[in-house]
Design a protein around this motif. Structure first.
Motif, mmCIF file in Angstrom:
data_model
loop_
_atom_site.group_PDB
_atom_site.id
_atom_site.type_symbol
_atom_site.label_atom_id
_atom_site.label_comp_id
_atom_site.label_asym_id
_atom_site.label_seq_id
_atom_site.Cartn_x
_atom_site.Cartn_y
_atom_site.Cartn_z
ATOM 1 N N UNK A 198 0.791 -1.227 0.000
ATOM 2 C CA UNK A 198 0.000 0.000 0.000
ATOM 3 C C UNK A 198 0.826 1.281 0.000
ATOM 4 N N UNK A 199 2.112 1.181 0.335
ATOM 5 C CA UNK A 199 2.972 2.368 0.305
ATOM 6 C C UNK A 199 3.017 2.990 -1.086
ATOM 7 N N UNK A 200 2.731 2.186 -2.107
ATOM 8 C CA UNK A 200 2.741 2.703 -3.479
ATOM 9 C C UNK A 200 1.651 3.753 -3.696
ATOM 10 N N UNK A 201 0.589 3.701 -2.893
ATOM 11 C CA UNK A 201 -0.460 4.719 -2.981
ATOM 12 C C UNK A 201 0.008 6.052 -2.407
ATOM 13 N N UNK A 202 1.073 6.038 -1.603
ATOM 14 C CA UNK A 202 1.509 7.235 -0.884
ATOM 15 C C UNK A 202 2.698 7.913 -1.559
ATOM 16 N N UNK A 203 3.671 7.129 -1.982
ATOM 17 C CA UNK A 203 4.876 7.696 -2.605
ATOM 18 C C UNK A 203 4.489 8.501 -3.850
ATOM 19 N N UNK A 204 4.991 9.724 -3.978
ATOM 20 C CA UNK A 204 4.587 10.592 -5.100
ATOM 21 C C UNK A 204 4.808 9.985 -6.485
ATOM 22 N N UNK A 205 5.963 9.370 -6.695
ATOM 23 C CA UNK A 205 6.268 8.830 -8.014
ATOM 24 C C UNK A 205 5.326 7.670 -8.378
ATOM 25 N N UNK A 206 5.174 6.741 -7.455
ATOM 26 C CA UNK A 206 4.312 5.592 -7.740
ATOM 27 C C UNK A 206 2.841 6.007 -7.782
ATOM 28 N N UNK A 207 2.466 7.011 -6.956
ATOM 29 C CA UNK A 207 1.092 7.501 -7.000
ATOM 30 C C UNK A 207 0.764 8.057 -8.379
ATOM 31 N N UNK A 208 1.682 8.836 -8.949
ATOM 32 C CA UNK A 208 1.448 9.395 -10.281
ATOM 33 C C UNK A 208 1.306 8.297 -11.325
ATOM 34 N N UNK A 209 2.155 7.267 -11.240
ATOM 35 C CA UNK A 209 2.073 6.153 -12.177
ATOM 36 C C UNK A 209 0.749 5.406 -12.036
ATOM 37 N N UNK A 210 0.347 5.131 -10.805
ATOM 38 C CA UNK A 210 -0.931 4.448 -10.561
ATOM 39 C C UNK A 210 -2.090 5.315 -11.044
ATOM 40 N N UNK A 211 -1.993 6.616 -10.828
ATOM 41 C CA UNK A 211 -3.033 7.535 -11.287
ATOM 42 C C UNK A 211 -3.149 7.520 -12.808
ATOM 43 N N UNK A 212 -2.029 7.548 -13.506
ATOM 44 C CA UNK A 212 -2.049 7.512 -14.976
ATOM 45 C C UNK A 212 -2.660 6.207 -15.472
ATOM 46 N N UNK A 213 -2.230 5.089 -14.902
ATOM 47 C CA UNK A 213 -2.792 3.780 -15.292
ATOM 48 C C UNK A 213 -4.291 3.747 -15.009
ATOM 49 N N UNK A 214 -4.692 4.274 -13.857
ATOM 50 C CA UNK A 214 -6.109 4.290 -13.493
ATOM 51 C C UNK A 214 -6.936 5.138 -14.448
#
Length: 128
Positions: free
Chosen positions: A24-40
């Protein structure tokens, strides 16, 4: 559409739940959050584009809206949790011991799983 493609669509649509359960840390880290947001966002758009094609009509492509909803659900629940507890929520699934405040973390985790499950069922029934 073969069952394996339908299963793939559902698994792809629930990738936010997999991230929550595993890392779940991937939801918090800025870089991974942006990637998850783009994929979403891409999956969200695909949920509206794919039904145009005959091969995807009456298929569970509506589930592809779920990752962006899960991402925002996590961020909203996390904001409430941090405001009430002044710390990040902890994963309580793998815990074999207790610590002070475990109930707050448990409520946070159950809330996410429950609301995510309800959203999943509503999207599957095409009510959202």
């Amino acid at each position: 559409m073969p069952l394996d493609l339908t299963l793939f669509i559902v698994l792809l649509g629930t990738f936010g739940l997999w991230i929550f359960g595993i890392k779940r840390e991937l939801f918090i880290r800025p870089k991974s959050f942006k990637l998850i947001l783009i994929i979403s966002i891409v999956l969200f758009i695909m949920a509206y584009v794919l039904p145009v094609f005959d091969a995807f009509k009456n298929k569970p492509v509506n589930i592809l809206k779920l990752p962006i909803l899960a991402l925002f659900l996590y961020r909203i629940l996390r904001a409430f949790f941090r405001k009430m507890n002044d710390r990040e929520p902890k994963d309580t699934f793998w815990v074999m011991h207790t610590w002070e405040g475990i109930w707050a973390d448990t409520v946070f985790n159950i809330s996410f799983w429950l609301i995510h499950g309800i959203l999943f069922m509503l999207l599957l029934a095409e009510k959202i």
